[in-house]
Design an enzyme around this catalytic site. Structure first.
Site, PDB file in Angstrom:
ATOM      1  CB  THR A 104      -0.928  -0.011   1.230  1.00 46.71           C
ATOM      2  OG1 THR A 104      -1.845  -1.095   1.066  1.00 46.71           O
ATOM      3  CG2 THR A 104      -1.688   1.293   1.372  1.00 46.71           C
ATOM      4  CG  PHE A 105       2.219   3.564   3.393  1.00 48.42           C
ATOM      5  CD1 PHE A 105       0.939   3.102   3.638  1.00 48.42           C
ATOM      6  CD2 PHE A 105       2.656   4.705   4.067  1.00 48.42           C
ATOM      7  CE1 PHE A 105       0.094   3.761   4.524  1.00 48.42           C
ATOM      8  CE2 PHE A 105       1.813   5.373   4.954  1.00 48.42           C
ATOM      9  CZ  PHE A 105       0.535   4.903   5.197  1.00 48.42           C
TER      10      PHE A 105
END
Ligand code: AMP
Ligand code: ZN
Ligand code: ZN
Length: 442
Positions: A104-105
């Site tokens: 995600t990041f």
């Protein structure tokens, strides 16, 4: 299992300290010094202007929506009629290819910088820095607030610096003052804020008087990803989350129409990665393979990192760096070129990647999770069809009813800069991609 559930690694070693000092210098670079210190973006991308395609009307707001974990084929399930209608009237890519690792990041930050994770420095959801307690943990705001982690120039920083207001209804990095700049309007991440509240906040920002109104906005939903982790991609829970997020999109579209913005805003709806079915019994038990007293585990999950203890290099490389059952490990510097991953010293010296549907964990984790419950995971090889993400564009600047081939998510940033009429920072994206997306674009 989300990487958050893995055990933290023990203390840092001097060897990483030296490497990570270099990384910190890279990560804190401002745009002015970027080309001097950053690992080089592709020449085509960094030299190309944003004017690869047709002009965009100057004052149109641009809203970038992320539905975390929305695998591209979810759009064909019949659960997201508002999004499907948006795609039918605008542009849909067969898929958006995430960057490696499909977490995600790293990928959210790639979307807004156009840099591979290797180049922007958010190389994992969990990263070790150069001191005893120097860790980046994606869901611990006390660690992500340190601007040193975030390299490159996110689009909202470029927008603010070039005189445009920006507003972020959540986005990784948006609650940190990167290079000293925050969006004009932003919110600290809080999963208790409902989808409807998020939409209403965005609509409220668009109601501001012209001199305060943002030109660039983000909106983020984690619900599909969360349901996917807990129940797997084919679960009714994922379908329910799709319905929930689509209803929020409907609220957004109705709110825009009520404001006369129905055809006066550019919308991009994207995701960071897809998801594949996994299980808590398909685990590569790492302490069965390597002595964790001689090799330190930096992180676990789909992508796991290992650092040899002092004097243990030969043992570590010999034991780990090869194909194992359901897992493949490389020296950081010898990863396949297509990953664009391995030059950043924040990446541990040995990187292991689980095969699709598998995860890498310790035996004590396995003891705590004995049951075979269906789940979902991402982070895998970004070439896997199941990791493919979403790209939909709709608005006056885009083609109508167009389907385009898949492209890399580093290419989104040059499109954002073009739509905002701002100078793009050096990046890894290919500005030619936008030609197939923009109206009269090429
Ligand atoms: P992952 O573990 O890679 O699936 O990460 C997805 C999770 O990241 C979401 O479920 C959110 O809880 C969390 N998340 C997303 N955006 C943010 C943010 N801006 N700050 C903190 N946590 C976030
Ligand atoms: Zn995600
Ligand atoms: Zn996830």
């Amino acid at each position: 299992m989300p990487t958050a559930r893995f055990l933290p690694a023990p203390a840092l070693r001097l060897i990483l300290f030296v490497c990570l000092c270099l990384t910190a210098a890279c990560a804190t670079r401002g745009p002015a010094t970027e080309s001097a210190t950053a690992p080089a973006p592709t020449a085509a991308a960094s030299s190309a202007s944003a004017n690869a395609a047709a002009p965009v009307p100057a004052e149109l707001p641009l809203l970038l929506v992320s539905i975390d974990g929305f695998r591209t084929d979810y759009l064909d399930r019949g659960k997201t009629p508002r999004l499907a209608a948006l795609a039918a009237g605008g542009v849909r890519a067969d898929a958006l290819r995430p960057s490696f690792p499909s977490l995600t990041f790293p990928n959210h930050y790639t979307l807004v910088t156009g840099l591979y994770p290797d180049h922007h420095g958010i190389v994992h959801n969990r990263i070790e820095g150069d001191g005893e307690n120097d860790r980046f943990v994606y869901n611990d705001a006390s660690t992500t607030a340190d601007a040193r982690w975030w390299g490159g120039e996110p689009i909202w920083v470029g927008a603010e610096r070039q005189g445009l207001r920006s507003a972020t209804m959540f986005w990784p990095g948006s609650d940190t003052a990167i290079a000293g700049v925050r969006p004009s309007y932003w919110k600290p991440f809080d999963r208790n804020v409902t989808p409807e509240q998020r939409v209403d906040t965005v609509l409220g920002w668009l109601d501001l008087p012209p001199d305060q109104r943002p030109r660039f906005l983000t909106l983020y939903f984690e619900h599909v990803d969360r349901a996917g982790h807990d129940h797997g991609p084919s679960s009714p829970e994922v379908n329910n989350a799709l319905t929930e997020v689509d209803a929020a999109l409907g609220r957004l579209l109705d709110g825009l129409a009520a404001r006369g913005l129905g055809n006066a805003i550019n919308l991009l709806v994207v995701s960071d990665h897809g998801l594949t079915a996994a299980s808590s019994t398909r685990v590569v038990v790492v302490d069965d393979i390597v002595n964790l007293k001689r090799v330190r585990a930096v992180n676990y999950g789909v992508v796991a990192g290992f650092a040899p203890e002092p004097g243990q290099q030969a043992y570590a490389y010999k034991t780990l760096v090869k194909r194992h059952d359901h897992m493949r490990c490389w020296r950081r510097t010898q990863m396949p070129a297509r990953f664009h991953y391995g030059s950043n010293p924040r990446i541990p010296p040995i990187v292991c990647l689980a095969d699709p549907g598998w995860i890498i964990a310790r035996s004590d984790w396995v003891k705590e999770h004995p049951h075979d419950s269906p789940r979902g995971e991402h982070g895998y090889d970004n070439d896997l069809p199941e990791m493919r993400a979403l790209f939909v564009a709709s608005g006056p600047s885009f083609r109508h009813g167009a389907r385009v081939p898949e492209f890399d998510n580093v290419d989104v940033y040059p499109l954002l800069a073009h739509l905002l009429h701002i100078r793009p920072a050096p990046n890894d994206g290919n500005p030619k991609t936008m030609r197939g997306i923009l109206r009269d674009g090429g």
